[in-house]
Design a protein around this motif. Structure first.
Motif, mmCIF file in Angstrom:
data_model
loop_
_atom_site.group_PDB
_atom_site.id
_atom_site.type_symbol
_atom_site.label_atom_id
_atom_site.label_comp_id
_atom_site.label_asym_id
_atom_site.label_seq_id
_atom_site.Cartn_x
_atom_site.Cartn_y
_atom_site.Cartn_z
ATOM 1 N N SER A 235 0.841 -0.935 -0.079
ATOM 2 C CA SER A 235 -0.112 -0.261 -0.118
ATOM 3 C C SER A 235 0.597 1.242 -0.083
ATOM 4 N N GLU A 236 2.214 1.045 1.648
ATOM 5 C CA GLU A 236 3.160 2.381 0.741
ATOM 6 C C GLU A 236 3.603 2.514 -0.703
ATOM 7 N N ARG A 237 3.960 1.821 -1.320
ATOM 8 C CA ARG A 237 4.786 1.052 -2.492
ATOM 9 C C ARG A 237 4.335 1.909 -3.697
ATOM 10 N N LYS A 238 2.718 1.383 -3.136
ATOM 11 C CA LYS A 238 2.059 2.474 -4.432
ATOM 12 C C LYS A 238 0.487 3.483 -4.445
ATOM 13 N N SER A 239 1.856 4.093 -2.898
ATOM 14 C CA SER A 239 0.788 4.865 -2.152
ATOM 15 C C SER A 239 -0.855 5.266 -2.726
ATOM 16 N N LEU A 240 -2.035 3.804 -2.257
ATOM 17 C CA LEU A 240 -2.879 3.646 -2.270
ATOM 18 C C LEU A 240 -3.785 5.246 -1.177
ATOM 19 N N ALA A 241 -4.637 5.054 -1.648
ATOM 20 C CA ALA A 241 -5.805 5.640 -1.106
ATOM 21 C C ALA A 241 -6.921 4.827 -1.262
ATOM 22 N N PRO A 242 -8.617 5.037 -0.309
ATOM 23 C CA PRO A 242 -9.319 4.242 -0.289
ATOM 24 C C PRO A 242 -10.225 4.752 -1.968
ATOM 25 N N ASN A 243 -10.029 5.684 -2.422
ATOM 26 C CA ASN A 243 -10.276 5.860 -4.152
ATOM 27 C C ASN A 243 -10.302 5.304 -4.693
ATOM 28 N N MET A 244 -9.218 4.584 -4.895
ATOM 29 C CA MET A 244 -8.620 4.029 -5.591
ATOM 30 C C MET A 244 -8.510 2.120 -5.588
ATOM 31 N N ALA A 245 -9.022 1.747 -6.701
ATOM 32 C CA ALA A 245 -9.038 0.027 -6.496
ATOM 33 C C ALA A 245 -8.286 -0.560 -6.323
ATOM 34 N N ASP A 246 -6.866 -0.359 -6.779
ATOM 35 C CA ASP A 246 -5.995 -1.501 -6.076
ATOM 36 C C ASP A 246 -5.481 -1.281 -4.491
ATOM 37 N N PHE A 247 -6.401 -0.207 -4.144
ATOM 38 C CA PHE A 247 -6.604 -0.144 -2.539
ATOM 39 C C PHE A 247 -7.508 -1.412 -1.769
ATOM 40 N N TRP A 248 -8.748 -1.188 -2.639
ATOM 41 C CA TRP A 248 -9.817 -2.072 -1.665
ATOM 42 C C TRP A 248 -9.010 -3.183 -2.252
ATOM 43 N N ARG A 249 -8.141 -4.165 -3.547
ATOM 44 C CA ARG A 249 -8.066 -5.308 -4.205
ATOM 45 C C ARG A 249 -6.611 -5.771 -2.530
ATOM 46 N N ALA A 250 -6.172 -4.672 -2.307
ATOM 47 C CA ALA A 250 -5.008 -4.704 -1.407
ATOM 48 C C ALA A 250 -6.010 -5.225 0.096
ATOM 49 N N MET A 251 -6.532 -4.554 0.331
ATOM 50 C CA MET A 251 -7.730 -5.254 1.485
ATOM 51 C C MET A 251 -8.505 -5.729 1.676
ATOM 52 N N GLY A 252 -9.089 -6.311 0.137
ATOM 53 C CA GLY A 252 -9.324 -7.737 0.062
ATOM 54 C C GLY A 252 -8.799 -8.777 0.480
ATOM 55 N N THR A 253 -7.228 -8.903 -0.505
ATOM 56 C CA THR A 253 -6.358 -9.885 -0.392
ATOM 57 C C THR A 253 -6.130 -10.442 1.220
ATOM 58 N N ASP A 254 -6.042 -8.528 1.979
ATOM 59 C CA ASP A 254 -5.537 -9.237 3.267
ATOM 60 C C ASP A 254 -6.723 -9.729 4.191
ATOM 61 N N GLN A 255 -7.709 -9.676 3.751
ATOM 62 C CA GLN A 255 -8.681 -9.833 4.582
ATOM 63 C C GLN A 255 -8.806 -11.493 4.476
ATOM 64 N N ALA A 256 -8.756 -11.942 3.012
ATOM 65 C CA ALA A 256 -9.300 -13.005 2.505
ATOM 66 C C ALA A 256 -7.728 -13.890 3.308
ATOM 67 N N LEU A 257 -6.498 -13.195 2.832
ATOM 68 C CA LEU A 257 -5.353 -14.245 4.087
ATOM 69 C C LEU A 257 -5.984 -14.755 5.528
ATOM 70 N N HIS A 258 -6.469 -13.580 6.254
ATOM 71 C CA HIS A 258 -6.677 -13.680 7.448
ATOM 72 C C HIS A 258 -7.634 -14.960 7.425
#
Length: 130
Positions: A90-113
C-alpha cells in the motif's frame, strides 16, 4: 446438525466476531501508523489483540491449553506478516481508499486472514477436537 458440525461452525463464528472487533473497532492510532516498518510495535500489539480474541474463542469451545498456545503463536506470526505485506504494498503504491488497488489490497489481506482462521479451525478439528 451434528454436535461436531455445530462446534466447528461455532468456532468459525467466534473467529469472525473477534476479527471484526480486532480489525475494525480496536485499532489504536499507534497500531495504524508507520506500518511499513517491519519491527513495528503497533502492528505487534494489533496481532496480539487478534491472538487474545482467538484465545477467548478457543477457551469458549474448550480447546486444550497447549494447543491454544501453539496455534495462537502461529496466528500472531501470520497476522503480523500479512499486515506487514499489505502495508508495504500500500505504501509503495501510495494507495488511498478512492483507488481500486486499495480495495484489492484490503480484500487480499482480509482473505488471507480468513484462510488463517480456516487453517486454525482445521488444526483444531485434527489435533484437539475430541
Amino acid at each position: 446438525m451434528s454436535e461436531h458440525v455445530g462446534s466447528l461452525l461455532g468456532l468459525l463464528c467466534l473467529f469472525q466476531i473477534k476479527h471484526m472487533f480486532a480489525d475494525f473497532y480496536l485499532q489504536t492510532p499507534k497500531m495504524l501508523s508507520g506500518r511499513g516498518q517491519y519491527l513495528h510495535a503497533g502492528r505487534a500489539q494489533h496481532a496480539g489483540v487478534h491472538v487474545l480474541g482467538s484465545i477467548i474463542a478457543f477457551v469458549i469451545i474448550g480447546a486444550p491449553v497447549g494447543f491454544v498456545l501453539l496455534i495462537c503463536v502461529l496466528e500472531w506470526i501470520a497476522h503480523f506478516n500479512i499486515d506487514y505485506c499489505k502495508a508495504c504494498y500500500s505504501e509503495r503504491k501510495s494507495l488511498a481508499p478512492n483507488m481500486a488497488d486499495f480495495w484489492r489490497a484490503m480484500g487480499t489481506d482480509q482473505a488471507l486472514h480468513q484462510l488463517t482462521y480456516l487453517a486454525m479451525t482445521a488444526a483444531w478439528v485434527h489435533f484437539a477436537h475430541g
